[in-house]
Design a protein around this motif. Structure first.
Motif, PDB file in Angstrom:
ATOM      1  N   LEU A 120      42.326  40.140  52.377  1.00 41.85           N
ATOM      2  CA  LEU A 120      41.264  40.869  51.690  1.00 41.85           C
ATOM      3  C   LEU A 120      41.132  40.408  50.239  1.00 41.85           C
ATOM      4  O   LEU A 120      40.021  40.183  49.736  1.00 41.85           O
ATOM      5  CB  LEU A 120      41.546  42.368  51.757  1.00 41.85           C
ATOM      6  CG  LEU A 120      40.312  43.284  51.789  1.00 41.85           C
ATOM      7  CD1 LEU A 120      39.553  43.064  53.088  1.00 41.85           C
ATOM      8  CD2 LEU A 120      40.725  44.744  51.679  1.00 41.85           C
ATOM      9  N   ARG A 121      42.263  40.254  49.568  1.00 41.65           N
ATOM     10  CA  ARG A 121      42.225  39.840  48.158  1.00 41.65           C
ATOM     11  C   ARG A 121      41.707  38.408  48.001  1.00 41.65           C
ATOM     12  O   ARG A 121      41.004  38.095  47.036  1.00 41.65           O
ATOM     13  CB  ARG A 121      43.615  40.006  47.533  1.00 41.65           C
ATOM     14  CG  ARG A 121      43.986  41.478  47.284  1.00 41.65           C
ATOM     15  CD  ARG A 121      45.274  41.603  46.499  1.00 41.65           C
ATOM     16  NE  ARG A 121      46.440  41.261  47.302  1.00 41.65           N
ATOM     17  CZ  ARG A 121      47.149  42.150  48.013  1.00 41.65           C
ATOM     18  NH1 ARG A 121      46.781  43.419  48.030  1.00 41.65           N
ATOM     19  NH2 ARG A 121      48.209  41.763  48.689  1.00 41.65           N
ATOM     20  N   GLU A 122      42.047  37.541  48.938  1.00 38.73           N
ATOM     21  CA  GLU A 122      41.550  36.163  48.882  1.00 38.73           C
ATOM     22  C   GLU A 122      40.035  36.129  49.055  1.00 38.73           C
ATOM     23  O   GLU A 122      39.335  35.421  48.332  1.00 38.73           O
ATOM     24  CB  GLU A 122      42.223  35.322  49.979  1.00 38.73           C
ATOM     25  CG  GLU A 122      41.786  33.868  49.991  1.00 38.73           C
ATOM     26  CD  GLU A 122      42.452  33.063  51.092  1.00 38.73           C
ATOM     27  OE1 GLU A 122      41.922  31.996  51.458  1.00 38.73           O
ATOM     28  OE2 GLU A 122      43.498  33.498  51.604  1.00 38.73           O
ATOM     29  N   LEU A 123      39.504  36.884  49.995  1.00 35.05           N
ATOM     30  CA  LEU A 123      38.057  36.947  50.206  1.00 35.05           C
ATOM     31  C   LEU A 123      37.366  37.526  48.979  1.00 35.05           C
ATOM     32  O   LEU A 123      36.309  37.044  48.561  1.00 35.05           O
ATOM     33  CB  LEU A 123      37.746  37.789  51.447  1.00 35.05           C
ATOM     34  CG  LEU A 123      38.124  37.178  52.797  1.00 35.05           C
ATOM     35  CD1 LEU A 123      38.049  38.235  53.896  1.00 35.05           C
ATOM     36  CD2 LEU A 123      37.205  36.009  53.138  1.00 35.05           C
ATOM     37  N   PHE A 124      37.952  38.577  48.418  1.00 37.51           N
ATOM     38  CA  PHE A 124      37.376  39.225  47.235  1.00 37.51           C
ATOM     39  C   PHE A 124      37.324  38.247  46.067  1.00 37.51           C
ATOM     40  O   PHE A 124      36.322  38.164  45.350  1.00 37.51           O
ATOM     41  CB  PHE A 124      38.210  40.453  46.869  1.00 37.51           C
ATOM     42  CG  PHE A 124      37.617  41.311  45.788  1.00 37.51           C
ATOM     43  CD1 PHE A 124      36.674  42.275  46.086  1.00 37.51           C
ATOM     44  CD2 PHE A 124      38.009  41.159  44.468  1.00 37.51           C
ATOM     45  CE1 PHE A 124      36.127  43.074  45.090  1.00 37.51           C
ATOM     46  CE2 PHE A 124      37.476  41.944  43.467  1.00 37.51           C
ATOM     47  CZ  PHE A 124      36.525  42.909  43.781  1.00 37.51           C
ATOM     48  N   ALA A 182      32.337  38.626  55.508  1.00 40.32           N
ATOM     49  CA  ALA A 182      33.517  38.609  56.364  1.00 40.32           C
ATOM     50  C   ALA A 182      33.696  40.008  56.927  1.00 40.32           C
ATOM     51  O   ALA A 182      33.682  40.997  56.180  1.00 40.32           O
ATOM     52  CB  ALA A 182      34.750  38.193  55.567  1.00 40.32           C
ATOM     53  N   ILE A 183      33.842  40.107  58.236  1.00 42.98           N
ATOM     54  CA  ILE A 183      33.976  41.401  58.908  1.00 42.98           C
ATOM     55  C   ILE A 183      35.434  41.541  59.355  1.00 42.98           C
ATOM     56  O   ILE A 183      35.923  40.734  60.152  1.00 42.98           O
ATOM     57  CB  ILE A 183      33.017  41.489  60.107  1.00 42.98           C
ATOM     58  CG1 ILE A 183      31.571  41.239  59.637  1.00 42.98           C
ATOM     59  CG2 ILE A 183      33.136  42.832  60.790  1.00 42.98           C
ATOM     60  CD1 ILE A 183      30.597  40.965  60.752  1.00 42.98           C
ATOM     61  N   ILE A 184      36.128  42.525  58.822  1.00 42.64           N
ATOM     62  CA  ILE A 184      37.570  42.666  59.031  1.00 42.64           C
ATOM     63  C   ILE A 184      37.845  43.765  60.054  1.00 42.64           C
ATOM     64  O   ILE A 184      37.361  44.893  59.896  1.00 42.64           O
ATOM     65  CB  ILE A 184      38.291  43.028  57.719  1.00 42.64           C
ATOM     66  CG1 ILE A 184      37.802  42.155  56.556  1.00 42.64           C
ATOM     67  CG2 ILE A 184      39.791  42.942  57.889  1.00 42.64           C
ATOM     68  CD1 ILE A 184      38.137  40.711  56.679  1.00 42.64           C
ATOM     69  N   GLU A 188      32.224  41.655  41.033  1.00 49.47           N
ATOM     70  CA  GLU A 188      32.633  42.230  42.309  1.00 49.47           C
ATOM     71  C   GLU A 188      31.634  41.916  43.415  1.00 49.47           C
ATOM     72  O   GLU A 188      30.439  42.229  43.285  1.00 49.47           O
ATOM     73  CB  GLU A 188      32.774  43.746  42.187  1.00 49.47           C
ATOM     74  CG  GLU A 188      33.880  44.191  41.255  1.00 49.47           C
ATOM     75  CD  GLU A 188      33.852  45.689  41.004  1.00 49.47           C
ATOM     76  OE1 GLU A 188      34.715  46.170  40.250  1.00 49.47           O
ATOM     77  OE2 GLU A 188      32.948  46.376  41.544  1.00 49.47           O
ATOM     78  N   PRO A 189      32.081  41.317  44.526  1.00 47.57           N
ATOM     79  CA  PRO A 189      31.185  41.140  45.669  1.00 47.57           C
ATOM     80  C   PRO A 189      30.982  42.471  46.385  1.00 47.57           C
ATOM     81  O   PRO A 189      31.739  43.423  46.163  1.00 47.57           O
ATOM     82  CB  PRO A 189      31.957  40.162  46.555  1.00 47.57           C
ATOM     83  CG  PRO A 189      33.389  40.468  46.273  1.00 47.57           C
ATOM     84  CD  PRO A 189      33.431  40.813  44.805  1.00 47.57           C
ATOM     85  N   LEU A 238      42.647  44.319  41.519  1.00 47.22           N
ATOM     86  CA  LEU A 238      41.731  43.235  41.142  1.00 47.22           C
ATOM     87  C   LEU A 238      40.500  43.726  40.401  1.00 47.22           C
ATOM     88  O   LEU A 238      39.694  42.915  39.934  1.00 47.22           O
ATOM     89  CB  LEU A 238      41.280  42.466  42.396  1.00 47.22           C
ATOM     90  CG  LEU A 238      42.368  41.879  43.290  1.00 47.22           C
ATOM     91  CD1 LEU A 238      41.735  41.100  44.434  1.00 47.22           C
ATOM     92  CD2 LEU A 238      43.305  40.988  42.491  1.00 47.22           C
ATOM     93  N   LEU A 239      40.344  45.035  40.282  1.00 44.88           N
ATOM     94  CA  LEU A 239      39.108  45.582  39.735  1.00 44.88           C
ATOM     95  C   LEU A 239      39.153  45.607  38.213  1.00 44.88           C
ATOM     96  O   LEU A 239      39.915  46.363  37.616  1.00 44.88           O
ATOM     97  CB  LEU A 239      38.860  46.993  40.285  1.00 44.88           C
ATOM     98  CG  LEU A 239      38.831  47.117  41.812  1.00 44.88           C
ATOM     99  CD1 LEU A 239      38.517  48.540  42.225  1.00 44.88           C
ATOM    100  CD2 LEU A 239      37.828  46.145  42.417  1.00 44.88           C
ATOM    101  N   SER A 240      38.320  44.747  37.607  1.00 44.36           N
ATOM    102  CA  SER A 240      38.279  44.710  36.141  1.00 44.36           C
ATOM    103  C   SER A 240      36.868  44.478  35.617  1.00 44.36           C
ATOM    104  O   SER A 240      36.504  44.978  34.563  1.00 44.36           O
ATOM    105  CB  SER A 240      39.210  43.614  35.609  1.00 44.36           C
ATOM    106  OG  SER A 240      38.836  42.349  36.112  1.00 44.36           O
ATOM    107  N   ASP A 241      36.071  43.734  36.343  1.00 43.63           N
ATOM    108  CA  ASP A 241      34.720  43.384  35.889  1.00 43.63           C
ATOM    109  C   ASP A 241      33.747  43.622  37.030  1.00 43.63           C
ATOM    110  O   ASP A 241      33.702  42.867  37.999  1.00 43.63           O
ATOM    111  CB  ASP A 241      34.682  41.917  35.456  1.00 43.63           C
ATOM    112  CG  ASP A 241      33.301  41.494  34.964  1.00 43.63           C
ATOM    113  OD1 ASP A 241      32.414  42.374  34.831  1.00 43.63           O
ATOM    114  OD2 ASP A 241      33.104  40.293  34.716  1.00 43.63           O
TER     115      ASP A 241
END
Length: 584
Positions: A52-56, A7-9, A85-86, A78-81
């Motif tokens: 952004l969070r939905e795509l992530f 996805a290009i934002i 992560e994409p 959202l960063l935990s694992d």
């Protein structure tokens, strides 16, 4: 191997030239543009953070043409694992910088190199191992799986400190790298399809070269099928991560056992026609078509392997000469989604419908409704038809899905209300083609015209109501009259679809006549036309004032009950509602 398109934002129109240049390099990618600041994008959004969070969360690769800081602050919670992560990158608005931010285990540096090459710049890669060795041991290429990533960090640190490594592999991405290779090194990198126990001094990569063919599974429960496949792989000494895909004949499409196996091992299941299978000489240990299926899937220079088979499963295993993308072989299980776009365009569509339209290979529908659905992405096909050809359209869509396509049948409003969902199931019921039985069919609801009309004027459907189509093309007019009279006697609010057309000009007048026999002429009537579209209009009159010429085929008519009330508004408009309580 197939990867998820990014996805290009973009947040402004100045970023669009770079976005289009990047998009052209990645088939299937979509450009997301901020509403009111961009135009001619694939998808519009109003909330940057939520998008952004939905795509992530969906593990979609993200390329933000914006400052790196805003991406980092948005995704930080959202960063935990890092294994989940994409790839996430920031690209300068003028294309002068490409910065990988997240997704080191999922190829973000390789993605950065591709984008930078397309833009003619150098990527800002800071990962020491990637820079020195020109390969990412933590993020192997598509088609390879790292069995022990927990050992990789120390392993790479030892290499960076001067240790050598021995390769037990036939993989060009390793042999052509800058790794410090030595035949007597203590550290080892091994590439094998076998299920072996890795150690801290040995990184193990499993290549996806295993094709598993399964046949005659109709008598096996899905949970049992998964257990049997696990037993098969264990007996063959194969690592589950080396399985590229499961394969079967087209007649098995839709088999729950195959679906369960595919979902459990997280690899696709693909199907062949009998005529597509390679010819084989007699093979003693195989008594069915499984060997042909496996070798057809694995391709040239592949070979069958022997193993102890459970008596209750028919299968064969072939090893390919190199990793392969199962999604490029045979066909997938066909999908057919009947979607409702709502009465208008994109703002009326549910997220589910938007996702189905994005992912479908083919759109099928009446031209006007397909226009409302939006623009196609690269690779999608559109199939227009006349609005009066519902059953033929349904048959065409079902045949298309049976060939392995992912088809979206597009209706306006809700597809289950006087629309294409019923037509599809009618075709299935009466034609009963065996090849349709394996299709994955779903109905995705939309906002109906009666909901849109009611919402535009207040809450006229706030109590019991019914819905009647005044079209007598598919049912006798006598039946329609009976239903109008019964609904009027029951004092139900009524929503009328298809009130009038060029060919049907007298039915609405007759419906009004029937209503006036038992309903007060002062009963409110709502006329909603072109709902959700630029020419939308909503008008309120009384039943006594209502004339047939007030409506057309794009009008939804709501006739109130004895309880429906009109509330005057300060500047001349009105609200209409039906109380929740019923008082005689």
């Amino acid at each position: 191997m197939k990867r998820i398109p990014p996805a290009i934002i973009i947040l402004g129109q100045n970023s669009q030239p770079i976005a289009k240049k990047i998009s052209a390099h990645f088939p299937g990618s979509q450009i997301y543009g901020l509403i009111d600041r961009t135009s001619n994008t694939d998808i519009n959004f109003s909330n940057f953070g939520e998008t952004l969070r939905e795509l992530f969360a969906k593990e979609t690769p993200i390329i933000g043409i914006c400052a790196a800081g805003i991406i980092i602050r948005t995704l930080a919670p959202l960063l935990s694992d890092k294994r989940a992560e994409p790839p996430v990158l920031a690209v300068a608005e003028d294309g002068s910088a490409v910065v990988p931010l997240l997704g080191g285990l999922h190829g973000v540096n390789d993605l950065a190199r591709e984008i930078a090459a397309a833009l003619g710049v150098q990527p800002a890669i800071t990962t020491t191992g990637d820079i020195r060795f020109r390969t990412a041991l933590l993020s192997p290429p598509q088609g390879y799986y790292l069995a022990n990533p927990e050992d990789a960090k120390t392993f790479i640190s030892n290499l960076l400190a001067g240790a050598k490594v021995r390769l037990e592999a036939a993989a060009s991405w390793l042999s052509e790298s800058n790794l410090p290779i030595a035949p007597d090194a203590k550290l080892t990198i091994r590439v094998t399809e076998k299920a072996i126990a890795p150690t801290p001094e040995c990184l193990v990569y499993h290549p996806q070269i295993v094709a598993v063919a399964l046949t005659k599974l109709s008598h096996i429960e899905p949970e049992i099928a998964v257990s049997l496949v696990q037993e098969v792989l264990e007996n063959a000494g194969l690592a589950p991560a080396s399985v590229a895909g499961f394969f079967a004949l087209k007649e098995e499409m839709g088999n729950p056992a195959l679906e369960a196996v595919s979902q459990y091992f997280k690899v696709p299941v693909r199907f062949f026609n009998l005529s597509e299978l390679v010819e084989l000489d007699s093979i003693e240990f195989i008594e069915n078509k499984a060997a042909q299926i496996a070798l057809t899937a694995a391709g040239a220079n592949s070979h069958l392997i022997e193993f102890d088979r459970p008596n209750s499963v028919n299968c064969a295993i072939a090893l390919a000469a190199e990793p392969f993308d199962a999604r490029a072989i045979g066909i997938s299980r066909g999908k057919l989604a009947i979607v409702g776009t709502g009465p208008g365009g994109a703002p009326w569509m549910s997220p589910e419908v938007k996702e189905i339209l994005r992912e479908a290979t083919d759109w099928v529908g009446y031209k006007f409704y397909l226009d409302l659905a939006g623009t196609l992405r690269e690779g999608q096909k559109r199939h227009d038809s006349d609005n009066r050809e519902e059953i033929d359209r349904a048959r065409f869509a079902l045949d298309l899905a049976a060939s392995g396509k992912s088809v979206a049948v597009v209706s306006s409003g809700d597809p289950g209300i006087f629309a294409m969902a019923a037509a599809v199931f009618e075709a299935i019921d009466f034609d009963a083609k065996p090849e349709w039985q394996g299709i994955d069919i779903r109905v995705a609801p939309g906002i109906s015209a009666m909901q849109a009309a009611a919402a535009a004027i207040g809450a006229p459907l706030g109590h019991d109501f019914c819905v009647i189509s005044l079209s007598d093309i598919l049912k006798p007019w006598e039946v329609i009259e009976q239903r109008i009279a019964a609904a009027a006697a029951a004092d139900l609010v009524m929503a009328f679809y298809n009130p009038i057309s060029k060919q049907r000009i007298w039915q609405l007048a007759r419906a009004i006549e029937i209503l006036l026999q038992s309903r007060d002429p002062k009963t409110p009537v709502i006329l909603g036309r072109n709902l959700g579209r630029p020419a939308q209009s909503v008008r309120v009159c009384t039943l006594g004032e209502f004339q047939p010429q007030d409506a057309d085929m794009r009008t939804l008519v709501i006739v109130g009950s004895s309880q429906t009330r009109i509330i005057p508004r300060k500047y001349g408009d009105v609200w209409v509602y039906t109380p929740r309580r019923y008082e005689k």
